[in-house]
Every structure is written in structure tokens, then in C-alpha cells.
Design an enzyme around this catalytic site. Structure first.
Site, PDB file in Angstrom:
ATOM      1  CG  HIS A 140      65.417 -49.659 -42.660  1.00 34.23           C
ATOM      2  ND1 HIS A 140      64.443 -49.941 -41.732  1.00 34.23           N
ATOM      3  CD2 HIS A 140      66.582 -49.593 -41.962  1.00 34.23           C
ATOM      4  CE1 HIS A 140      64.974 -50.037 -40.521  1.00 34.23           C
ATOM      5  NE2 HIS A 140      66.284 -49.810 -40.638  1.00 34.23           N
ATOM      6  NE  ARG A 141      63.369 -54.127 -51.759  1.00 33.71           N
ATOM      7  CZ  ARG A 141      63.164 -55.306 -52.347  1.00 33.71           C
ATOM      8  NH1 ARG A 141      63.391 -56.431 -51.664  1.00 33.71           N
ATOM      9  NH2 ARG A 141      62.744 -55.366 -53.594  1.00 33.71           N
TER      10      ARG A 141
END
Length: 216
Positions: free
Chosen positions: A84-85
Site C-alpha cells: 500500500h502507499r
């Protein structure tokens, strides 16, 4: 005959719990060496690819496994597509749910990318091991059952735990260097067959070192 047929899916037809996974149908961005097997007593070992998670071809990361590796049931390879970012306030992946949230779809450059996952040659991976994205495991290493590998593992070492930690070296530095130069897994089938006793015996390494030094 100088050993089992490396091109058969099941080296022994009467044993359907392990197979040479190199002979499964090819999968993009997965490279597997000769004689490497996956063993599974719960489901068919032909389902090996189902243990590679979040592996998306467009990301380009590879899973590379060397020769003569033994992989036990319950293996999980987590690939870069699981990331995930992490540079914003939240890591929640709004974009994958649609409904307008896709306006914040991250670019590949904005996602953590750990590179290829590489398993060396002659690596033994115990049951229920998880290997995280981008991990490199050196030749001759052993990963204990139920471990989660989050960082690189040096050649001919034993790691275990969650997260996996160094337990001990299998051989001293000079012997490890000898084995890395030897690269027995690249020998032809006849040479391996002729040296089986040395490769599997307690004193085989010392005998190999002695014989190589005498011949040099």
C-alpha cells in the site's frame, strides 16, 4: 540411469505429494530451477502457484527460485502487489473500491517496491513459511517452519521465527566460500550421481575440500 528424470512433473509416479515445480505450466515472471520440488500433503503440489500472492504481471517483479530447493507445504510468497502507499496520512487503498475513490489511484512509482524475490540454490524451506517482497535467500540456507522472512538471508545460514532471525551458520566462512565456488548444483547429472555419498555424508565436505586441494 543417473538419477530421476528432471523433466517429469512427478519424479516418482507413486508419490503424488511432491513434484518438480519447474515442470508445471509456465507462469509470467516466475523462474524455477531444475530439481526444485514442492511437497504438500494437504492439497496437490500442482497448486504451487496459488501460494504466490499479489503477483501482478504489470508490476514486473519476479519470483526466482534456484536448483535443488526443497519447499514444504504452506509456503506463501508475498509479492510487491500487496504493498500500500505509505507516504500519506492513511494507508487505506481507497482506489480499489471504486465509486469515485479511484481518483486517488497511486502510480507505480508511489508504491513501495522491493524488487525481485530470489531464492538461491539448495535452499530448504520448512512448513508454513511466509516470504515477504524483495527478500533474497542465499544458497544453502535453511528457513525453519512457521517463519516469516522479512530480510535477506545469507548463504548457508539457518533462520527462524517471526520475524525470522539468524540462528546459526551451517559452516565456517572458508567452507561457505568453497561451496559457493564449487556450485555442485551446476554439475551434470553423472557427476552428481558419482558424488552422492560425499554430498550427503557428515564428512563429505572435508573430503571434497581435500580432494579439490590435492587436484589443484
Amino acid at each position: 540411469m543417473k538419477g530421476p528424470d528432471k523433466n517429469r512433473l512427478y519424479p516418482r509416479e507413486e508419490i503424488k505429494t511432491l513434484c518438480y515445480i519447474r515442470n508445471l505450466p509456465k507462469k509470467p515472471n516466475v523462474e524455477i530451477g531444475e530439481y526444485t520440488y514442492y511437497s504438500d500433503n494437504k492439497e496437490s503440489p500442482e497448486n504451487f502457484y496459488s501460494h504466490i500472492h499479489h503477483h501482478y504481471e504489470f508490476l514486473g517483479d519476479k519470483l526466482i527460485i534456484g536448483k535443488f530447493c526443497g519447499i514444504a507445504e504452506g509456503i506463501t510468497f508475498i509479492m510487491n502487489g500487496a504493498n500500500h502507499r505509505m507516504d500519506g496520512i492513511t494507508t487505506y487503498p481507497f482506489n480499489i473500491f471504486g465509486g469515485g475513490w479511484e481518483k486517488v489511484t497511486p502510480t507505480i512509482e508511489q508504491l513501495p517496491f522491493k524488487g525481485d524475490t530470489v531464492i538461491g540454490n539448495d535452499v530448504w524451506i520448512g512448513q508454513n513459511v511466509t516470504i515477504m517482497p524483495g527478500v533474497k535467500i542465499g544458497d544453502g540456507a535453511i528457513i525453519a517452519a512457521n517463519s516469516t522472512v522479512v530480510k535477506n538471508v545469507e548463504p548457508y545460514t539457518i533462520y527462524g521465527g517471526n520475524p525470522a532471525q539468524f540462528i546459526k551458520k551451517r559452516f565456517d566462512k572458508e567452507k561457505v566460500q568453497f561451496l559457493q565456488n564449487l556450485q555442485w548444483w551446476n554439475w551434470d547429472e553423472e557427476k552428481i550421481f558419482d558424488h552422492l555419498e560425499l554430498l550427503t555424508s557428515e564428512n563429505g565436505l572435508e573430503q571434497l575440500i581435500t580432494s579439490w586441494s590435492l587436484s589443484s
